[in-house]
Design a protein around this motif. Structure first.
Motif, PDB file in Angstrom:
ATOM      1  N   TYR A  88       0.759  -1.148   0.147  1.00 29.93           N
ATOM      2  CA  TYR A  88       0.146   0.050   0.099  1.00 29.93           C
ATOM      3  C   TYR A  88       0.871   1.217  -0.009  1.00 29.93           C
ATOM      4  O   TYR A  88       1.986   1.170   0.385  1.00 29.93           O
ATOM      5  N   GLN A  89       0.285   2.349  -0.465  1.00 27.65           N
ATOM      6  CA  GLN A  89       1.024   3.406  -0.363  1.00 27.65           C
ATOM      7  C   GLN A  89       0.438   4.455   0.809  1.00 27.65           C
ATOM      8  O   GLN A  89       1.107   5.746   0.928  1.00 27.65           O
ATOM      9  N   GLU A  90      -0.750   4.238   1.262  1.00 27.95           N
ATOM     10  CA  GLU A  90      -1.394   4.787   2.313  1.00 27.95           C
ATOM     11  C   GLU A  90      -1.600   3.990   3.283  1.00 27.95           C
ATOM     12  O   GLU A  90      -0.817   4.058   4.398  1.00 27.95           O
ATOM     13  N   CYS A  91      -2.502   3.399   3.557  1.00 27.92           N
ATOM     14  CA  CYS A  91      -3.001   2.373   4.735  1.00 27.92           C
ATOM     15  C   CYS A  91      -3.212   0.986   4.144  1.00 27.92           C
ATOM     16  O   CYS A  91      -4.041   0.838   3.085  1.00 27.92           O
ATOM     17  N   GLY A  92      -2.941   0.075   4.791  1.00 27.52           N
ATOM     18  CA  GLY A  92      -3.138  -1.491   4.692  1.00 27.52           C
ATOM     19  C   GLY A  92      -3.527  -2.142   5.879  1.00 27.52           C
ATOM     20  O   GLY A  92      -3.083  -1.869   6.910  1.00 27.52           O
ATOM     21  N   ALA A  93      -4.371  -3.050   5.765  1.00 34.70           N
ATOM     22  CA  ALA A  93      -4.637  -3.977   6.939  1.00 34.70           C
ATOM     23  C   ALA A  93      -5.066  -5.435   6.393  1.00 34.70           C
ATOM     24  O   ALA A  93      -5.022  -5.653   5.190  1.00 34.70           O
ATOM     25  N   TYR A  94      -4.729  -6.220   7.377  1.00 33.98           N
ATOM     26  CA  TYR A  94      -4.912  -7.818   7.092  1.00 33.98           C
ATOM     27  C   TYR A  94      -5.659  -8.287   8.333  1.00 33.98           C
ATOM     28  O   TYR A  94      -5.517  -8.018   9.661  1.00 33.98           O
TER      29      TYR A  94
ATOM     30  N   LYS B 124      -8.817   3.097   9.371  1.00 30.01           N
ATOM     31  CA  LYS B 124     -10.288   2.653   9.851  1.00 30.01           C
ATOM     32  C   LYS B 124     -10.834   1.951   8.406  1.00 30.01           C
ATOM     33  O   LYS B 124     -11.482   0.838   8.543  1.00 30.01           O
ATOM     34  N   THR B 125     -10.801   2.603   7.452  1.00 25.35           N
ATOM     35  CA  THR B 125     -11.484   1.937   6.032  1.00 25.35           C
ATOM     36  C   THR B 125     -10.735   0.743   5.577  1.00 25.35           C
ATOM     37  O   THR B 125     -11.355  -0.196   5.047  1.00 25.35           O
ATOM     38  N   ALA B 126      -9.406   0.768   5.634  1.00 25.14           N
ATOM     39  CA  ALA B 126      -8.465  -0.358   5.124  1.00 25.14           C
ATOM     40  C   ALA B 126      -9.030  -1.569   6.095  1.00 25.14           C
ATOM     41  O   ALA B 126      -9.134  -2.689   5.633  1.00 25.14           O
ATOM     42  N   GLU B 127      -9.118  -1.277   7.314  1.00 25.03           N
ATOM     43  CA  GLU B 127      -9.478  -2.469   8.509  1.00 25.03           C
ATOM     44  C   GLU B 127     -10.957  -2.922   8.000  1.00 25.03           C
ATOM     45  O   GLU B 127     -11.144  -4.185   7.937  1.00 25.03           O
ATOM     46  N   ALA B 128     -11.760  -1.947   7.632  1.00 27.41           N
ATOM     47  CA  ALA B 128     -13.294  -2.583   7.334  1.00 27.41           C
ATOM     48  C   ALA B 128     -13.017  -3.362   6.126  1.00 27.41           C
ATOM     49  O   ALA B 128     -13.772  -4.292   5.920  1.00 27.41           O
ATOM     50  N   LYS B 129     -12.297  -2.908   5.178  1.00 29.16           N
ATOM     51  CA  LYS B 129     -11.956  -3.561   3.799  1.00 29.16           C
ATOM     52  C   LYS B 129     -11.588  -4.879   4.354  1.00 29.16           C
ATOM     53  O   LYS B 129     -11.962  -6.040   3.540  1.00 29.16           O
ATOM     54  N   ALA B 130     -10.682  -5.006   5.107  1.00 33.67           N
ATOM     55  CA  ALA B 130      -9.918  -6.357   5.284  1.00 33.67           C
ATOM     56  C   ALA B 130     -11.224  -7.364   6.011  1.00 33.67           C
ATOM     57  O   ALA B 130     -11.036  -8.521   5.526  1.00 33.67           O
ATOM     58  N   LEU B 131     -11.834  -6.944   7.033  1.00 30.04           N
ATOM     59  CA  LEU B 131     -12.825  -7.553   7.534  1.00 30.04           C
ATOM     60  C   LEU B 131     -13.607  -8.062   6.544  1.00 30.04           C
ATOM     61  O   LEU B 131     -14.219  -9.214   6.492  1.00 30.04           O
ATOM     62  N   SER B 132     -14.249  -7.069   5.553  1.00 27.54           N
ATOM     63  CA  SER B 132     -15.012  -7.481   4.521  1.00 27.54           C
ATOM     64  C   SER B 132     -14.475  -8.702   3.834  1.00 27.54           C
ATOM     65  O   SER B 132     -15.220  -9.792   3.229  1.00 27.54           O
ATOM     66  N   GLY B 133     -13.265  -8.565   3.347  1.00 32.28           N
ATOM     67  CA  GLY B 133     -12.567  -9.439   2.246  1.00 32.28           C
ATOM     68  C   GLY B 133     -12.259 -10.822   2.981  1.00 32.28           C
ATOM     69  O   GLY B 133     -12.338 -11.857   2.422  1.00 32.28           O
ATOM     70  N   CYS B 134     -12.477 -10.698   4.403  1.00 29.94           N
ATOM     71  CA  CYS B 134     -12.197 -12.157   5.201  1.00 29.94           C
ATOM     72  C   CYS B 134     -13.424 -12.983   5.016  1.00 29.94           C
ATOM     73  O   CYS B 134     -13.208 -14.202   4.910  1.00 29.94           O
TER      74      CYS B 134
END
Length: 124
Positions: free
Chosen positions: A79-85, A101-111
């Motif tokens: 990532y160039q800004e924020c990333g989460a797993y 916060k949004t990177a984390e929400a996307k990670a949870l959604s992708g999980c």
């Protein structure tokens, strides 16, 4: 020493080696997270790395993951800004965005599993 303590020590070491007054977002254009998913029945080993290119960031994250005790580390997000797993015992997901916060929400959604939780997140 716990794997979280090793990871914290590694991050502090990188920050201190940058020298006084050098902010991470000024030093690195890319960030990356690597995770060892070999044993899904336990919390994964992970590493957070940075670099001026995507490949440098991935290689750095792999080294930090190995330093934390991971044996089969693989980059899961750059990532160039924020990333989460996020992960559960069955699934994993990653997210990138301009905010943590949004990177984390996307990670949870992708999980895609109600038992998923954020394993690690970072912003440049």
């Amino acid at each position: 020493m716990s794997k979280r303590a090793v990871m914290l020590a590694a991050i502090v070491s990188v920050i201190l080696s940058a020298g006084p007054g050098v902010a991470k977002d000024k030093e690195y254009k890319w960030g990356a997270i690597a995770v060892d998913l070999e044993k899904p029945d336990q919390d994964p080993y992970y590493g957070i790395g940075g670099g001026n290119t995507e490949d440098e960031a991935k290689e750095s994250s792999l080294q930090f993951c190995r330093d934390a005790g991971g044996k089969a580390c693989k980059p899961v997000v750059a990532y160039q800004e924020c990333g989460a797993y996020a992960a559960s015992r069955k699934n994993g997901g990653w997210g990138i965005n301009t905010t943590q916060k949004t990177a984390e929400a996307k990670a949870l959604s992708g999980c895609d599993d109600d038992s998923c939780k954020i394993v690690v997140s970072d912003c440049n």
